[in-house]
Write an enzyme that holds these catalytic residues in place. Structure first.
Site, short mmCIF file in Angstrom:
data_model
loop_
_atom_site.label_atom_id
_atom_site.label_comp_id
_atom_site.label_asym_id
_atom_site.label_seq_id
_atom_site.Cartn_x
_atom_site.Cartn_y
_atom_site.Cartn_z
N ARG A 239 24.86 8.69 60.01
CA ARG A 239 25.56 9.70 60.77
C ARG A 239 27.00 9.94 60.05
O ARG A 239 27.64 10.90 60.34
CB ARG A 239 25.47 9.39 62.13
N TYR B 73 27.52 37.71 64.05
CA TYR B 73 26.37 37.16 64.23
C TYR B 73 26.01 36.96 65.85
O TYR B 73 26.99 36.23 66.33
CB TYR B 73 26.14 35.73 63.60
N ASP C 61 33.91 33.13 58.81
CA ASP C 61 32.72 32.88 58.39
C ASP C 61 32.19 33.65 57.08
O ASP C 61 32.33 34.80 57.05
CB ASP C 61 31.78 33.27 59.65
N LYS D 259 21.58 30.28 54.31
CA LYS D 259 21.38 31.75 53.59
C LYS D 259 21.85 31.49 52.14
O LYS D 259 20.88 30.89 51.60
CB LYS D 259 22.72 32.59 54.26
C1 LIG Z 1 27.01 35.18 59.50
C2 LIG Z 1 25.99 34.06 60.22
N1 LIG Z 1 26.66 32.80 60.49
C3 LIG Z 1 26.08 31.74 61.32
C4 LIG Z 1 24.88 32.01 61.39
C5 LIG Z 1 24.07 30.66 62.11
O1 LIG Z 1 23.68 29.86 61.08
P1 LIG Z 1 22.40 29.13 61.59
O2 LIG Z 1 21.07 30.05 61.59
O3 LIG Z 1 21.99 28.31 60.08
O4 LIG Z 1 22.41 28.14 62.35
C6 LIG Z 1 23.89 32.99 60.95
C7 LIG Z 1 22.58 32.98 61.06
O5 LIG Z 1 21.97 34.00 61.08
C8 LIG Z 1 24.77 34.03 60.45
O6 LIG Z 1 24.28 35.00 59.81
#
Ligand SMILES: Cc1ncc(COP(=O)(O)O)c(C=O)c1O
Length: 402
Positions: free
Chosen positions: A53, A106, A179, A204
């Site tokens: 961890r 998101y 992000d 992704k």
């Molecule tokens: C732009 C973006 N940020 C964060 C996330 C969250 O990531 P996770 O699904 O790996 O928790 C997503 C998920 O679709 C996303 O599209």
């Protein structure tokens, strides 16, 4: 085998944090599938690792690799993108703090900020990511600790001026988080544009093969709270414990090695499809930053090396056409997520953004998002024909029923 920052992107992607195993010479570092590490005496650690961890060589290798590509000071891998975001929010915020949050983003990030952190006294103001005056006006002096933006945004593909957002954040003594999931460090490096922190859903494009969940936080290589941030995010990772496991880090690291090649193809395919879709009568608008008609096109050219693999479409035939399109293709699989080698289609209003239905942040109901994969583009075009013909039929039926 170390890497240096003057090396090219693909060289760093393959070598940073990924040196051959010194013990056996294995070219690919082993997966350290262990929870704990033997100690040579009480608290005498053989190579700095005590318990997975806190640190694990496979995870640390991936963190080094991604941090090098983002040009950051330190990086931290988590079990998912949302876990990474959650750890970052806990590391930086205290009850009473305020966030300026890009409105187009998101849906899960919105849910996290409002429904989890809202309970602990965190407030936020959603803003149009393209309107710097609105961003500045949303700052609450003395309360705003964080500005948070996705660019390109999900799913409207808006482009935010990262340097402009950073200026506003820093004037307020706040941090800017970007992000970078959609663009990836191959196309855009927000830390070099003034952002303090980058977050990723490594699920992704970084993983790239739709076979692993993960997230990451990378903090900037600079004086402005860089080291302090690394300490507090690192502590959150250890104390909160939502770490990425060794198998997942191995998959993410393997995917990351080919990110550059994949992104070139994602971008090329997406550009072809966006142009082609723009000629269809069924399509009201194609949202893709690579199109000259896109309002963020010029800005995207100045802050990124390409326009990405996501294309959103709004249908002239409304919701019925959008749904029919999304449900009728064969190669474009109907699913949430994005960034894998295979093409996906998503009805965002109900699939990824269900948590904001009925709010001003709701996604238009005539919108469909494509994650354009790296298949042969001719095959993708043929598949889109199927979708468009279903959309055409649905629009006719809708018109006939009225
Ligand atoms: C732009 C973006 N940020 C964060 C996330 C969250 O990531 P996770 O699904 O790996 O928790 C997503 C998920 O679709 C996303 O599209």
């Amino acid at each position: 085998m170390g890497t240096t920052s003057h090396q090219g992107f693909n060289t760093q992607a393959i070598h940073a944090g990924q040196a051959p195993d010194p013990l056996t010479g294995a070219v690919i570092p082993p997966i350290y599938q262990t929870s704990t590490f033997v100690q040579d005496g009480i608290n005498v650690l053989r190579s700095g690792h005590e318990y997975s961890r806190g640190s694990n060589p496979t995870r640390n290798g991936f963190e080094t690799q991604l941090t090098a590509l983002e040009g950051g000071h330190a990086g931290f891998a988590f079990a998912s993108g949302i876990a990474a975001e959650d750890a970052l929010l806990r590391a930086v915020l205290a009850p009473g703090d305020h966030i300026v949050l890009g409105a187009d983003g998101y849906g899960g990030t919105n849910r996290l900020v409002n429904r989890l952190h809202g309970k602990w006294g965190i407030t936020n103001t959603p803003v149009d990511i393209t309107d710097l005056e609105a961003v500045a006006a949303a700052v609450q002096p003395g309360k705003t600790a964080l500005l948070w933006v996705e660019t390109p945004s999900n799913p409207l593909l808006g482009i935010a001026d990262v340097a402009g957002w950073a200026r506003i954040a820093h004037a307020a003594g706040a941090l800017l988080v970007v992000d970078n999931t959609f663009a990836t460090p191959f196309l855009q490096r927000p830390l070099s544009l003034g952002a303090d922190v980058v977050v990723h859903s490594t699920t992704k494009y970084i993983g790239g093969h739709s076979d692993v969940l993960g997230g990451a936080v990378i903090v900037a290589r600079k004086e402005f709270r860089g080291e302090e941030l690394a300490q507090s995010v690192g502590f959150q990772q250890f104390a909160g414990g939502a770490v990425a496991g060794p198998q997942d880090c191995f998959l993410a690291a393997r995917g990351l090695k080919t990110l550059g090649l994949r992104m070139e193809r994602h971008c090329a395919n997406a550009a072809t499809l966006a142009d082609w879709l723009g000629t269809s009568e069924e399509v009201e608008t194609v949202l893709y930053p690579g199109l000259e008609s896109h309002p963020g096109h010029e800005l995207a050219k100045t802050q990124s090396n390409g326009f990405g693999g996501i294309v959103s479409i709004q249908f002239a035939g409304g919701e019925a056409a959008a749904r029919a399109f999304a449900e009728s293709m064969k190669l474009f699989a109907l699913s949430v997520s994005l960034g894998g080698v295979e093409s996906l289609v998503c009805y965002s209003a109900e699939m990824t953004h269900a948590s904001v239905v009925g709010t001003p942040l709701a996604v238009p109901r005539n919108l469909v998002r494509l994650s354009v994969g790296i298949e042969q583009v001719e095959d993708l075009l043929q598949d889109l024909e199927l979708g468009l013909s279903a959309a055409r039929n649905a629009s006719r039926q809708y018109a006939g029923a009225r």
